[in-house]
Every structure is written in C-alpha cells, then in structure tokens.
Design a protein around this motif. Structure first.
Motif, mmCIF file in Angstrom:
data_model
loop_
_atom_site.group_PDB
_atom_site.id
_atom_site.type_symbol
_atom_site.label_atom_id
_atom_site.label_comp_id
_atom_site.label_asym_id
_atom_site.label_seq_id
_atom_site.Cartn_x
_atom_site.Cartn_y
_atom_site.Cartn_z
ATOM 1 N N LEU A 100 10.969 -2.948 -11.142
ATOM 2 C CA LEU A 100 10.029 -3.799 -10.567
ATOM 3 C C LEU A 100 8.700 -4.163 -11.649
ATOM 4 N N GLU A 101 8.525 -5.198 -11.938
ATOM 5 C CA GLU A 101 7.266 -5.697 -12.581
ATOM 6 C C GLU A 101 6.066 -5.697 -11.585
ATOM 7 N N VAL A 102 4.883 -5.526 -12.215
ATOM 8 C CA VAL A 102 3.584 -5.643 -11.337
ATOM 9 C C VAL A 102 2.834 -6.674 -11.705
ATOM 10 N N LEU A 103 2.389 -7.560 -10.918
ATOM 11 C CA LEU A 103 1.124 -8.367 -10.939
ATOM 12 C C LEU A 103 -0.022 -7.694 -10.315
ATOM 13 N N LEU A 104 -1.108 -7.310 -10.749
ATOM 14 C CA LEU A 104 -2.182 -6.600 -10.469
ATOM 15 C C LEU A 104 -2.958 -7.998 -10.073
ATOM 16 N N GLU A 105 -3.620 -7.746 -8.908
ATOM 17 C CA GLU A 105 -4.509 -9.140 -8.795
ATOM 18 C C GLU A 105 -5.857 -8.640 -8.565
ATOM 19 N N LEU A 106 -6.930 -9.067 -9.295
ATOM 20 C CA LEU A 106 -8.321 -8.651 -9.435
ATOM 21 C C LEU A 106 -9.191 -9.910 -8.806
ATOM 22 N N HIS A 107 -10.262 -9.552 -8.361
ATOM 23 C CA HIS A 107 -11.167 -10.413 -7.795
ATOM 24 C C HIS A 107 -12.696 -10.804 -8.442
ATOM 25 N N THR A 108 -13.069 -9.391 -8.845
ATOM 26 C CA THR A 108 -14.335 -9.153 -9.655
ATOM 27 C C THR A 108 -14.267 -7.908 -10.673
ATOM 28 N N ILE A 120 1.027 -1.177 -0.161
ATOM 29 C CA ILE A 120 -0.083 0.055 -0.031
ATOM 30 C C ILE A 120 0.828 1.337 -0.054
ATOM 31 N N ASP A 121 2.026 1.035 0.046
ATOM 32 C CA ASP A 121 3.142 2.347 0.229
ATOM 33 C C ASP A 121 4.252 2.022 -0.765
ATOM 34 N N GLU A 122 4.882 2.998 -1.089
ATOM 35 C CA GLU A 122 5.986 3.140 -1.981
ATOM 36 C C GLU A 122 7.135 2.730 -1.278
ATOM 37 N N TYR A 123 7.000 2.814 0.187
ATOM 38 C CA TYR A 123 8.188 2.322 1.043
ATOM 39 C C TYR A 123 8.394 0.810 0.899
ATOM 40 N N GLN A 124 7.366 -0.156 0.510
ATOM 41 C CA GLN A 124 7.463 -1.450 0.531
ATOM 42 C C GLN A 124 8.056 -1.823 -0.967
ATOM 43 N N LEU A 125 8.007 -0.921 -1.934
ATOM 44 C CA LEU A 125 8.362 -1.370 -3.118
ATOM 45 C C LEU A 125 9.806 -0.961 -3.076
ATOM 46 N N MET A 126 10.362 -0.106 -2.106
ATOM 47 C CA MET A 126 11.894 -0.040 -2.205
ATOM 48 C C MET A 126 12.347 -1.184 -1.297
ATOM 49 N N GLN A 127 11.715 -1.643 -0.541
ATOM 50 C CA GLN A 127 12.323 -2.923 0.428
ATOM 51 C C GLN A 127 12.373 -4.079 -0.678
ATOM 52 N N ALA A 128 11.328 -4.099 -1.570
ATOM 53 C CA ALA A 128 11.329 -5.271 -2.455
ATOM 54 C C ALA A 128 12.553 -5.140 -3.343
ATOM 55 N N ARG A 129 12.755 -4.198 -3.816
ATOM 56 C CA ARG A 129 14.086 -3.867 -4.733
ATOM 57 C C ARG A 129 15.420 -4.033 -3.956
ATOM 58 N N ILE A 130 15.335 -3.644 -2.763
ATOM 59 C CA ILE A 130 16.680 -3.985 -1.764
ATOM 60 C C ILE A 130 16.963 -5.388 -1.558
ATOM 61 N N VAL A 131 15.983 -6.297 -1.352
ATOM 62 C CA VAL A 131 16.177 -7.508 -1.124
ATOM 63 C C VAL A 131 16.392 -8.150 -2.199
ATOM 64 N N GLY A 132 16.187 -7.789 -3.422
ATOM 65 C CA GLY A 132 16.248 -8.549 -4.640
ATOM 66 C C GLY A 132 14.851 -9.258 -5.222
ATOM 67 N N ALA A 133 13.801 -8.621 -4.921
ATOM 68 C CA ALA A 133 12.607 -9.205 -5.864
ATOM 69 C C ALA A 133 12.681 -8.612 -7.274
ATOM 70 N N ASP A 134 11.863 -9.148 -8.061
ATOM 71 C CA ASP A 134 11.895 -8.466 -9.480
ATOM 72 C C ASP A 134 10.506 -8.015 -9.881
ATOM 73 N N ALA A 135 9.375 -8.679 -9.144
ATOM 74 C CA ALA A 135 8.088 -8.314 -9.255
ATOM 75 C C ALA A 135 7.420 -8.054 -7.787
ATOM 76 N N VAL A 136 6.522 -7.103 -7.913
ATOM 77 C CA VAL A 136 5.437 -7.186 -6.681
ATOM 78 C C VAL A 136 4.158 -7.233 -6.997
ATOM 79 N N LEU A 137 3.404 -7.574 -5.943
ATOM 80 C CA LEU A 137 1.747 -7.973 -6.166
ATOM 81 C C LEU A 137 1.119 -6.600 -5.590
ATOM 82 N N LEU A 138 0.153 -6.277 -6.613
ATOM 83 C CA LEU A 138 -0.653 -4.925 -5.936
ATOM 84 C C LEU A 138 -2.129 -5.619 -6.074
ATOM 85 N N ILE A 139 -2.732 -5.479 -5.031
ATOM 86 C CA ILE A 139 -4.002 -5.873 -4.848
ATOM 87 C C ILE A 139 -4.949 -5.049 -5.137
ATOM 88 N N ALA A 140 -6.003 -4.910 -6.037
ATOM 89 C CA ALA A 140 -7.040 -3.954 -6.107
ATOM 90 C C ALA A 140 -8.022 -3.676 -5.048
#
Length: 285
Positions: A173-181, A133-153
């Motif tokens: 980072l690439e984005v996997l957008l998660e939808l439900h409906t 929910i926050d850019e802070y988490q994106l930076m964390q993901a980049r620092i630890v070596g993730a290549d993509a992040v999940l964003l939940i609609a």
C-alpha cells in the motif's frame, strides 16, 4: 469549541477493539498472506495490476482525486443515497486520476464494502480514507482492494506514523500523509509517498484553501532536506471547487487535488467532475 477529531479517534479506538473481537488480527494476517502468495504465484498475464496513486497523480493532466462521500460530521448528509457501484465508475469515465473512498461509518456513513464494491468496476488507484491508527486497518484496506491509505499526522505521533508507513509498504500500500500545520512536518519520513495539506481544520472542520498556499514553501524546503529516493507528490485536500484554484495550486507544485463535496452535492457527480476537468484542460492548453 467542540473538537471533532478527538471524538472521532476515541470512537475509532473502541470500534477497532470490537472488530478485533469479531475477526482476529491473526485471521486478517493469514488472509493477507494468502492473497499476496496467490498474487506472487500467478502467471504474468494473470497478476493483479499494481495501481500506484503516486504515479497516477504525477502523470495526470488534472491530478484530481475524486472522493466518494455520503456525509460529514460538520455538515450532515451530503448524498445519503450515494451508491458505490455507480459514482466511482462515473468518476473514472469522467477522467479522475484516482479515487478516495470514505470508510468511516459512525461519522461519515462510509464502509469498507464501498471499496470492495467499487474495486472490480474501476482501474483507478483507490485511497482508503479513514482515521487509521492501527495495523489492523491497513490489513483491512489490503483485503478489500485499496491501493493507498491516508495517515493523518494529527492522529499519530511521528514514530507511530513512520511505523504504520513501513507496515503499509510491506502490504503493498502507498501512503498519503496528511498534514495541517508546519508543526507536523516531523511526521514526514523518507518512505512517505505523498504529502497532503488538508485545508480543513480537523478540530472545527472549518475549511480554508489558503492553508495549502500558506505552508507550501516551508514544506518544499523541508522535503529538500530529506533523503527521498523520489520526492513525494504534493496533494491539496478539501475546499477546492474551481479550475482557477487548481491552476494556482499547480503553480506552487501541487500535483494532486482531493475533491469530494463539490461533486457529491450535485445530482450527477461524474458530470460535475467532467465539467471541472474540461475547465482545467482549457487552462492547460
């Protein structure tokens, strides 16, 4: 009925605020900037390999995103003793197209350290799966070596989702957008890399794989109307346990299949994945 997602997000807001008190966002930004500069300055032979999850799924025969997951808020412990230095490499050896690693600690007993541990041991793209929910988490993901992040609609407004997508791309980072409906289709933007249909209701955590089939056609009609440079890869998430289900999902143009609990409940998740890929290969031959 208890709404688990609301409880998770409420806690996540408190968690991020505490993390920012401990390590400022300015400090994270400097760390990311230094990493990216070092990568840009590296000799071609020494440059960090860009691992595209989107490309990996589009070119994989199985399309399986194998998930590392210790616990679920609805089912409790799945594999309490799971080790990040053992299972992700076993997934890669078995033929996974990509990895998903849960990093939520309170509800899933995951941690960013799991990605940091797995990263030097595997060459596959790694998805940071969390409630971002926050850019802070994106930076964390980049620092630890993730290549993509999940964003939940369900956690974000369409505007906030778009903003985080662009910020993720700025970080590489690439984005996997998660939808439900279908009501969440407004969260899709032309920069979206991958679109996941979660078969698990995030309010109750009840899973029905039919959800992917139910909204697939309407989703594809929506995608056609958006000016993508390259169309997003479609991913079905949760509740998948058989090669037959994967075959049926492929027939509706899904190319990615996120599977965790099916593997993690077994004694050897890598072997369970290898068996499933063998069955998928038999269908494809």
């Amino acid at each position: 009925m208890k709404d688990i997602l609301s409880e998770i997000i409420a806690h996540k807001q408190i968690e991020i605020a505490q993390q920012k008190q401990a390590v400022s966002i300015e400090h994270l930004q400097k760390t990311v900037d230094a990493m990216m500069q070092e990568e840009a300055d590296a000799q071609p032979t020494d440059r960090v390999q860009h691992r595209s999850m989107k490309r990996a799924l589009a070119t994989s025969a199985s399309g399986i995103i194998a998930e590392f997951k210790r616990r679920s808020p609805s089912k409790g412990w799945i594999k309490q003793e799971a080790q990040a230095h053992l299972i992700p490499p076993a997934y890669e050896a078995a033929g996974a197209a990509a990895l998903s690693i849960l990093t939520d600690e309170m509800f899933f007993s995951g941690t960013l350290r799991d990605i940091r541990t797995a990263r030097p041991l595997v060459n596959l793209p790694i998805l940071r799966k969390d409630f971002i929910i926050d850019e802070y988490q994106l930076m964390q993901a980049r620092i630890v070596g993730a290549d993509a992040v999940l964003l939940i609609a369900a956690c974000l407004t369409p505007d906030r989702c778009h903003e985080l997508t662009l910020q993720a791309h700025e970080l590489g980072l690439e984005v996997l957008l998660e939808l439900h409906t279908p009501s969440e289709f407004s969260h899709i933007c032309k920069e979206t890399d991958m679109i996941g249909i979660n078969n698990r209701n995030l309010g109750s955590f009840v899973t029905h794989v039919e959800n992917s089939f139910r909204i697939a056609e309407q989703l594809k009609e929506t995608i056609v109307q958006i000016n993508f440079e390259t169309a997003p890869v479609l991913v079905s998430e949760s509740g998948i346990s058989s090669s037959e289900t994967i075959r049926e999902l492929r027939s509706t143009r899904f190319q990615g299949f996120l599977i965790g609990e099916t593997f993690m409940r077994t004694e050897n998740p890598g072997n369970a994945l290898k068996e499933l890929i063998g069955e998928v290969s038999a269908f494809n031959s």
